[in-house]
Design a protein around this motif. Sequence first.
Motif, short mmCIF file in Angstrom:
data_model
loop_
_atom_site.label_atom_id
_atom_site.label_comp_id
_atom_site.label_asym_id
_atom_site.label_seq_id
_atom_site.Cartn_x
_atom_site.Cartn_y
_atom_site.Cartn_z
N ALA A 100 67.86 -34.02 2.79
CA ALA A 100 68.42 -34.81 3.88
C ALA A 100 69.94 -34.69 3.94
CB ALA A 100 68.01 -36.28 3.74
N PHE A 101 70.59 -34.51 2.81
CA PHE A 101 72.04 -34.36 2.79
C PHE A 101 72.45 -33.11 3.57
CE2 PHE A 101 75.93 -32.53 1.00
CZ PHE A 101 76.80 -33.60 1.10
N ASP A 102 71.73 -32.01 3.39
CA ASP A 102 72.04 -30.76 4.07
C ASP A 102 71.78 -30.85 5.57
OD1 ASP A 102 73.19 -28.40 3.23
OD2 ASP A 102 71.32 -27.35 2.88
N LEU A 103 70.67 -31.48 5.92
CA LEU A 103 70.28 -31.59 7.32
C LEU A 103 71.22 -32.49 8.10
CD1 LEU A 103 68.14 -30.69 9.36
CD2 LEU A 103 66.74 -32.63 8.62
N ALA A 104 71.87 -33.41 7.42
CA ALA A 104 72.72 -34.41 8.09
C ALA A 104 73.83 -33.79 8.91
CB ALA A 104 73.30 -35.38 7.05
N ARG A 105 74.41 -32.70 8.43
CA ARG A 105 75.50 -32.07 9.18
C ARG A 105 75.01 -31.47 10.49
NH1 ARG A 105 78.25 -30.29 12.16
NH2 ARG A 105 80.34 -29.40 12.06
N LEU A 106 73.76 -31.00 10.50
CA LEU A 106 73.19 -30.40 11.71
C LEU A 106 72.99 -31.44 12.80
CD1 LEU A 106 72.16 -27.72 12.89
CD2 LEU A 106 69.89 -28.30 11.99
N VAL A 107 72.74 -32.69 12.41
CA VAL A 107 72.49 -33.75 13.40
C VAL A 107 73.64 -33.89 14.38
CG1 VAL A 107 72.11 -36.23 13.71
CG2 VAL A 107 70.93 -35.03 11.86
N ARG A 108 74.86 -33.73 13.91
CA ARG A 108 76.00 -33.98 14.78
C ARG A 108 76.56 -32.72 15.44
NH1 ARG A 108 79.58 -34.55 9.87
NH2 ARG A 108 81.30 -33.07 10.14
N ASP A 109 75.83 -31.61 15.36
CA ASP A 109 76.31 -30.40 16.02
C ASP A 109 76.54 -30.66 17.50
OD1 ASP A 109 77.06 -27.76 15.30
OD2 ASP A 109 75.22 -27.61 14.13
N ARG A 110 77.57 -30.02 18.04
CA ARG A 110 77.98 -30.18 19.44
C ARG A 110 78.33 -31.65 19.72
NH1 ARG A 110 74.55 -25.64 22.81
NH2 ARG A 110 73.53 -24.66 21.03
N VAL A 111 79.05 -32.25 18.76
CA VAL A 111 79.37 -33.67 18.88
C VAL A 111 80.19 -33.96 20.14
CG1 VAL A 111 81.48 -33.55 17.47
CG2 VAL A 111 80.20 -35.69 17.60
N GLU A 112 80.99 -32.99 20.57
CA GLU A 112 81.77 -33.19 21.79
C GLU A 112 80.86 -33.44 22.99
OE1 GLU A 112 81.68 -30.39 20.05
OE2 GLU A 112 83.64 -30.04 19.11
N ASP A 113 79.77 -32.67 23.06
CA ASP A 113 78.82 -32.84 24.17
C ASP A 113 78.10 -34.18 24.07
OD1 ASP A 113 79.56 -30.32 25.00
OD2 ASP A 113 77.83 -29.32 24.09
N LEU A 114 77.77 -34.57 22.84
CA LEU A 114 77.09 -35.86 22.65
C LEU A 114 77.99 -37.01 23.11
CD1 LEU A 114 75.50 -35.33 19.12
CD2 LEU A 114 74.26 -35.59 21.28
N ALA A 123 68.06 -23.04 13.91
CA ALA A 123 68.89 -23.46 12.78
C ALA A 123 68.05 -24.17 11.72
CB ALA A 123 70.01 -24.37 13.27
N ALA A 124 67.17 -25.06 12.16
CA ALA A 124 66.33 -25.79 11.21
C ALA A 124 65.41 -24.84 10.45
CB ALA A 124 65.52 -26.84 11.96
N GLY A 125 64.87 -23.85 11.14
CA GLY A 125 64.00 -22.88 10.47
C GLY A 125 64.74 -22.08 9.42
N THR A 126 65.98 -21.73 9.71
CA THR A 126 66.81 -21.02 8.73
C THR A 126 67.10 -21.90 7.52
OG1 THR A 126 67.84 -19.72 10.50
CG2 THR A 126 69.00 -19.82 8.39
N LEU A 127 67.43 -23.16 7.78
CA LEU A 127 67.77 -24.08 6.71
C LEU A 127 66.60 -24.29 5.77
CD1 LEU A 127 70.02 -25.87 5.60
CD2 LEU A 127 69.22 -27.70 7.10
N ARG A 128 65.39 -24.37 6.32
CA ARG A 128 64.21 -24.58 5.49
C ARG A 128 64.06 -23.48 4.43
NH1 ARG A 128 59.34 -27.27 6.25
NH2 ARG A 128 59.67 -27.63 8.48
N ARG A 129 64.40 -22.25 4.79
CA ARG A 129 64.24 -21.13 3.84
C ARG A 129 65.24 -21.22 2.69
NH1 ARG A 129 63.44 -18.33 8.71
NH2 ARG A 129 65.55 -17.45 8.73
N LEU A 130 66.34 -21.92 2.90
CA LEU A 130 67.36 -22.01 1.85
C LEU A 130 67.03 -23.08 0.81
CD1 LEU A 130 70.63 -21.81 4.00
CD2 LEU A 130 69.37 -19.95 2.90
N TRP A 131 66.17 -24.02 1.14
CA TRP A 131 65.91 -25.14 0.25
C TRP A 131 64.95 -24.73 -0.87
CZ3 TRP A 131 64.92 -29.19 4.67
CH2 TRP A 131 66.17 -29.57 5.21
#
Length: 299
Positions: free
Chosen positions: A223-237, A128-136
């Motif tokens: 950092a604004f874009d990446l912030a949403r990825l931090v909480r992915d799978r929040v239920e598991d966290l 996911a992070a690798g994909t996001l980098r290409r969009l920036w």
Amino acid sequence: MVFAPPQRLVRALGETAPDGDDWLEKLPDAARQAVALRELTLERVQVPGGRSSLVVLVRRPDATPAVLKLAPRRARPESERRALAHWGGSGAVQLLDEPAVEGVLLLERLHPDVSVRSLPEAKALLEAAGTLRRLWVEPPATHSFETVAERTGRQAEAMRLTASAVADVAVLVDAAVGAREELLVAPPEDRLLHGTFRQSKVLAGERMPWLAVGPDPVVGECAFDLARLVRDRVEDLIASPSGAATTRRRVKRLAESLDVDQERLRGWTLFRAVESGVRALRVGRPRDAELLLEFAGWL
């Protein structure tokens, strides 16, 4: 074919327009017109689908598989169109948009049931992070995309209104709004951002292994874009006894892997988690609100 909107879409649109509008009523006719205009062959409506658009699997006149997407104006489909055109298929789904019709997008077909969320967590975050980098990328020299300051300004005002009526969330809202004000003082860069990026927004493709879909583009710092990825799978966290420590490690790892300032990522993660939690509370999803606000408390 009956263009029946999935219940997930109906519920989500009810949250964003509680007084209703006529988009759903007009949707069957709009879908039939879009199909006829492009001489498409229908396969099926994608279920459960998204929360802001109807997605229909189709084939073009040459039998190439594609996706027809219809969205109401408040979902900003024209902004999505401009962003996809600017990315040109690099890191994101390819726009196949001829002829262009307001609120209707024709897109390359990915594998709609295979997202990076299906991978083990560590691998999913990496891809996911690798994909996001290409969009920036640099936004167009003259653009009409919403900015991070504009979008979060509206969100902050809505958060304050909810906090004034629900005292239990006031402390977190104050912290989140305060973090936003500090972060907007001197943002490090302006990039075209996906805006709503998470693991489920990255689908398997043929042209590239993974491609992003469903942007709600915005211009601002990475950092604004990446912030949403931090909480992915929040239920598991939340379910994990080490969830708070795992979250802090995730912030550090993602910041380092994408050359983003760790404290700025933490601040935007806090703001976005509180904003989502307060919004869930406002529209009657208390369980989602509880998870998100507990997560925010770890930051």
